[in-house]
Design a protein around this motif. Sequence first.
Motif, PDB file in Angstrom:
ATOM      1  N   TYR A 169       5.421  -4.615   3.557  1.00 17.00           N
ATOM      2  CA  TYR A 169       6.777  -4.695   4.129  1.00 17.00           C
ATOM      3  C   TYR A 169       7.426  -3.309   4.176  1.00 17.00           C
ATOM      4  CZ  TYR A 169      11.626  -6.264   4.620  1.00 17.00           C
ATOM      5  OH  TYR A 169      12.908  -6.463   5.045  1.00 17.00           O
ATOM      6  N   GLU A 170       7.247  -2.587   3.078  1.00 14.04           N
ATOM      7  CA  GLU A 170       7.901  -1.282   2.981  1.00 14.04           C
ATOM      8  C   GLU A 170       7.251  -0.239   3.883  1.00 14.04           C
ATOM      9  OE1 GLU A 170       7.796  -0.756  -1.231  1.00 14.04           O
ATOM     10  OE2 GLU A 170       9.599  -2.004  -1.545  1.00 14.04           O
ATOM     11  N   VAL A 219      11.974  -9.423   0.178  1.00 11.07           N
ATOM     12  CA  VAL A 219      11.040  -9.502   1.305  1.00 11.07           C
ATOM     13  C   VAL A 219      10.898 -10.984   1.677  1.00 11.07           C
ATOM     14  CG1 VAL A 219       8.697  -9.043   2.110  1.00 11.07           C
ATOM     15  CG2 VAL A 219       9.793  -7.478   0.475  1.00 11.07           C
ATOM     16  N   GLU A 270      -0.834   1.295  -0.525  1.00  7.61           N
ATOM     17  CA  GLU A 270      -0.476   1.762   0.828  1.00  7.61           C
ATOM     18  C   GLU A 270      -1.706   2.266   1.576  1.00  7.61           C
ATOM     19  OE1 GLU A 270       2.471   4.815   0.502  1.00  7.61           O
ATOM     20  OE2 GLU A 270       4.055   3.381  -0.016  1.00  7.61           O
ATOM     21  N   LYS A 278       4.699  -6.833  -0.556  1.00  3.90           N
ATOM     22  CA  LYS A 278       5.901  -5.994  -0.609  1.00  3.90           C
ATOM     23  C   LYS A 278       5.590  -4.587  -0.105  1.00  3.90           C
ATOM     24  CE  LYS A 278       9.732  -4.658  -3.558  1.00  3.90           C
ATOM     25  NZ  LYS A 278       9.658  -3.548  -4.542  1.00  3.90           N
TER      26      LYS A 278
END
Lengths: 502, 502
Positions: free
Chosen positions: A293-294, A146, A255, A290
């Motif tokens: 980013y995902e 990333v 998330e 990260k």
Amino acid sequence: LDENNSSAGRLDGKMREKTLTMDTLNPQVKAVEYAVRGPIVLKAGEIERYLEEGGTKPFSEVIKANIGDAHAMGQQPITFLRQVVALCTFPELMDSPSFPEDAKWRARRILQGCGGHSLGSYSASPGVECIRKDIAAYIEQRDEGVPSDWENIYLTTGASDGIMTILRLLVSGKDSSRTGVMIPIPQYPLYSAAISEMDAVQVNYYLDEDNCWALDINELHRAYQAAKQHCQPRVICIINPGNPTGQVQSKKCIEEVLHFAYEENLFVMSDEVYQDNVYAPDCQFHSFKKVLYEMGPEYFSSVELVSFHSTSKGYTGECGFRGGYMEVINMDPEVKAQLVKLLSVRLCPPLAGQAAMDVIVNPPQPEEHTFKQFHQEKSSVLGALAEKAKLTEQILNSVPGIKCNPVQGSMYAFPRIFIPPKAVEEAKALGMQPDMLYCLRLLEETGICVVPGSGFGQKDRTYHFRMTILPSIEKLNVLLGKVRDFHISFLKEYSGLEWDEI
Amino acid sequence: LDENNSSAGRLDGKMREKTLTMDTLNPQVKAVEYAVRGPIVLKAGEIERYLEEGGTKPFSEVIKANIGDAHAMGQQPITFLRQVVALCTFPELMDSPSFPEDAKWRARRILQGCGGHSLGSYSASPGVECIRKDIAAYIEQRDEGVPSDWENIYLTTGASDGIMTILRLLVSGKDSSRTGVMIPIPQYPLYSAAISEMDAVQVNYYLDEDNCWALDINELHRAYQAAKQHCQPRVICIINPGNPTGQVQSKKCIEEVLHFAYEENLFVMSDEVYQDNVYAPDCQFHSFKKVLYEMGPEYFSSVELVSFHSTSKGYTGECGFRGGYMEVINMDPEVKAQLVKLLSVRLCPPLAGQAAMDVIVNPPQPEEHTFKQFHQEKSSVLGALAEKAKLTEQILNSVPGIKCNPVQGSMYAFPRIFIPPKAVEEAKALGMQPDMLYCLRLLEETGICVVPGSGFGQKDRTYHFRMTILPSIEKLNVLLGKVRDFHISFLKEYSGLEWDEI
């Protein structure tokens, strides 16, 4: 005029009043609380001095399990880190054959980035450029590719300094629609202290003790909606791995938090200073960046996120160096210029701390001579911490009236303690929190210094304390045994029960 | 829903707004200005990068005379100081025969005062106890026996940190009767920046340029009475020796200030970081504390005074270590407890900086082996600074249209510059201060980076710049020659005059 009779008064006979008194003190300072170095620690200091002066107690030393201060608990510094910092401090050592070349080239490179090649120069306010670049490279590697832009990296004076600085941008004391700052409860009290000092509104979201202190997204929604009635929630702070609670957040949960922040336009502050302190085999550290980013470009290009790291924790435990950094994502460029301006007033973070941070992000590699020793020292510290995490959980859970979640990460256990109603009443009569009474008694009877849960926040009518898992295994065994004995006798005293009945 | 078309937007098609923008930024942060690292320094950085990348300019290097950063200007560290800090950092060096015993015993003593005998432990928030004691002993010696209590000493992260912390106690942003903070004009812009950030009221008292920047007591009265109309002046800040103005305050003048503070119930903040930087043969440093003591017990037992010192200036110039201390006199004991609480939130000042401070207050003594080298290095730095102070004043005063007061102390000249009306008009048209235009032109044409007087404050329609006297004598000669040539051509350009007429 009799001057002898008015030594503290004015020449005209009136007493000169003090300018700065409890009445005129900034009330926001008065409101600050910081339990980790609060009354219990002052008391511990008094007892230490009493013992030093030959006083006697039922114990011979005070064990300070109140603060994550690894070296004070006997943890040894990582040799390589100290070699690099010593070389930077006294470059004449570059000629010494007893310092490894791997350390020398790192020190040379750092000094090359310093004005006059001296650690005694100010650096640019965001830090030494090559160190910022090393940090960005480290983050890219940690996050498996990333991208990280070194111009988003700002060195700090420990993580606390970075956290205060970012909050300062977000919070105006004069704001009519007051800024709400969402923090976990229990929390690390730097957050509540900063919120008090800046006169923001503390918005509590409660971690789920019954579920290993996990963060429940429904609780976030509840807290946010409730807060909107009286303030403008604009920031969410997360501590992962948790302090004081020791949990490691799942990827799914991260998330959910990021999605929530995205939807509600919240600025995200992610305190990741314990990222190297994960012990539970089924847990893994996931950086907020990260995960963001995902989640895809619509998230990664928009959610404002600052992540904090430090030299004080991990396997180095270099608290005294006051090193740290923050990575700032998606901050408005004009605001970023304001951040640099604000940092510049304080000139720069300490250079020795910056150098220490550089070693952490740029450690010896397998092909380097120093790798073996470095790797051994690192594994030994982290291995011992994992063992102590397990030991602490096990022994505490063997005590009737104590329940301790697994210490998945960080450096703390935060056990729940049963305090008998009679003790609760006694504490109230004394005007103190029940767990403060408990911790004071523990300190006075055993010399063990831990911090009452009330200093971190907890659900009503639940009581806890925070203790570090940092003492040596031998000492930790003794300490936990003493906690056990103390707790049982405390229960007996206040419930009138015998051991068998507890 | 076409996700590809909304990469920076929300899934529902609306753009996600940033939480932190110039509109929502804390307005007090926006109001902060810090010229010493302001626009001119950003520009200097750009030019440096341009040169590094092979660009050409009428000069080969940027000379940063904007900031008191001694080592960056080539000043060498004091060997003994670095030896002690290196020993503390890497105690294995205690076995090395190349380190002097005098340094070793100091390092051992400092480490003895650190948790786990490691510089990597947090210290107590006010600092390491033995260092506080050394500082108190140093102050007693400096002030010829005036008592100093080590419990009144607080180590800080540079002097800036101490100044901000004390102001934080005194200023509440929410206060309806707003707190006035009296500062000299010209001032070091940390003060104005802190006042903006905390939303206090800046109360200017003007130093007397025609009288070597002396502080005039009548001007203090004027400023105080004027301020009382719209705020509550509660603090007076003094910088002695002066920054940016380089004057050294007379004992009589200090007495007047203290008498004024006593009468008007003002809290006194005395910035004495340049106490070792006095060059003029007819000047001497007098500490505010000693003068207060000599005024008698009715003063010494009542005026609230904080004095600040630092590792960054003097003959050591150790800016990067971020070391410093403050001595707090007559502070209400309850307020002092609040101060300790506030400090504890930030945990502690950097330990390497504390160790550096210890060397400054506990340097080699004549009977020690290291004395000779230490004394030579110290005298060499201070001797060169005295020479450079004289040189700067002389050359600047030889330039038509520049008038420079003697640099009696500190590290700066603050010459007054004549700016022709045409240049003033041009600057106004560009929306900048005339001395900013001047300094930008100086930078672009000569590579010399100095700070416009407007960044420090100055009387209307007067213009100045601040430059450090830190470059080597050789470089300083070149620099001053360039300033001279630039100034003459600037005058020519804007007044259409020939050299003879100026």
